[in-house]
Design an enzyme around this catalytic site. Structure first.
Site, mmCIF file in Angstrom:
data_model
loop_
_atom_site.group_PDB
_atom_site.id
_atom_site.type_symbol
_atom_site.label_atom_id
_atom_site.label_comp_id
_atom_site.label_asym_id
_atom_site.label_seq_id
_atom_site.Cartn_x
_atom_site.Cartn_y
_atom_site.Cartn_z
ATOM 1 N N PHE A 162 0.817 -0.977 -0.042
ATOM 2 C CA PHE A 162 -0.105 -0.058 -0.007
ATOM 3 C C PHE A 162 0.693 1.020 -0.127
ATOM 4 C CE2 PHE A 162 -2.992 -2.975 1.349
ATOM 5 C CZ PHE A 162 -4.105 -2.618 0.667
ATOM 6 N N HIS A 163 0.241 2.356 -0.082
ATOM 7 C CA HIS A 163 0.884 3.661 -0.356
ATOM 8 C C HIS A 163 1.748 4.027 0.904
ATOM 9 C CE1 HIS A 163 -3.108 4.412 1.611
ATOM 10 N NE2 HIS A 163 -2.410 5.481 2.110
#
Length: 210
Positions: free
Chosen positions: A101-102
């Site tokens: 994920f970011h």
């Protein structure tokens, strides 16, 4: 090449319910674009054109906001969700079917030479903002919680959270790190139930006296 690209897009569709088909994945997923750029950069890196490969990576970072060193080793069907702020170091190794994920960093801990970045095994999931630092291993199907800072190996199938990260679940069972918290929560709930029962009895007694 075409089959690998289709496989990458299929991974997007399987991991993101917001994806609306192959065309959507192809056009609108910067994490996917970053992986494709990396494959080109890694090809030139492995053939001795290091400076050019790093320049390609900088172009990719500008376009996607995902920074992957051209020397990093990436397996199949990596899914990068959102992508913004991801950093993957030169000696990092990522297996198959991994989800990032970011804000994730697969980084080093200093100026050491040689293997200095993490290895992420097949099926692992690294949540938003997690920092995985040093030549450690995130084993198969492990999960790293959002914002965790991991500086030690994560066992097979484990879930780790916190700063520094600790194992809170292993093979589907709560570990000793969380058992005291669960016990305390149960104790407090029992106390609340007792107080509620007393309040209920007092209320009933008052009604009977009236």
């Amino acid at each position: 090449m075409a089959s690998r690209m289709k496989e990458d897009m299929r991974s997007v569709l399987e991991n993101d319910p917001a994806a609306r088909g192959y065309v959507d994945a192809f056009l609108n997923y910067p994490g996917l674009h970053a992986i494709w750029w990396h494959r080109f950069a890694n090809f030139f890196y492995r053939h001795g054109m290091v400076v050019f490969s790093k320049w390609l990576s900088q172009v990719a970072r500008f376009l996607t906001n995902v920074e992957i060193h051209p020397g990093a080793t990436i397996g199949r069907r990596l899914f990068i969700d959102h992508g913004a702020g991801i950093v993957i170091g030169e000696t990092a190794e990522i297996g198959d079917d991994v989800v990032l994920f970011h804000g994730v960093t697969l980084g080093g801990t200093g100026k050491h030479k040689g293997k200095r970045h993490p290895t992420v095994k097949n099926g692992a999931l690294i949540s938003a903002g997690a920092k995985i630092l040093g030549p450690i291993t995130i084993c198969e199907n492990a999960k790293v919680g959002a914002g965790a800072v991991v500086i030690k190996d994560v066992p097979l199938g484990a879930t780790v959270v916190g700063v520094p990260a600790k194992v809170v679940r292993l093979n589907g069972r709560v570990t000793q790190h969380t058992e005291p918290q669960v016990a305390e929560l149960k104790r407090r709930l029992s106390e609340i139930e007792v107080e509620l029962e007393k309040l209920k009895n007092n209320t009933q007694k008052g009604e009977d006296e009236q």
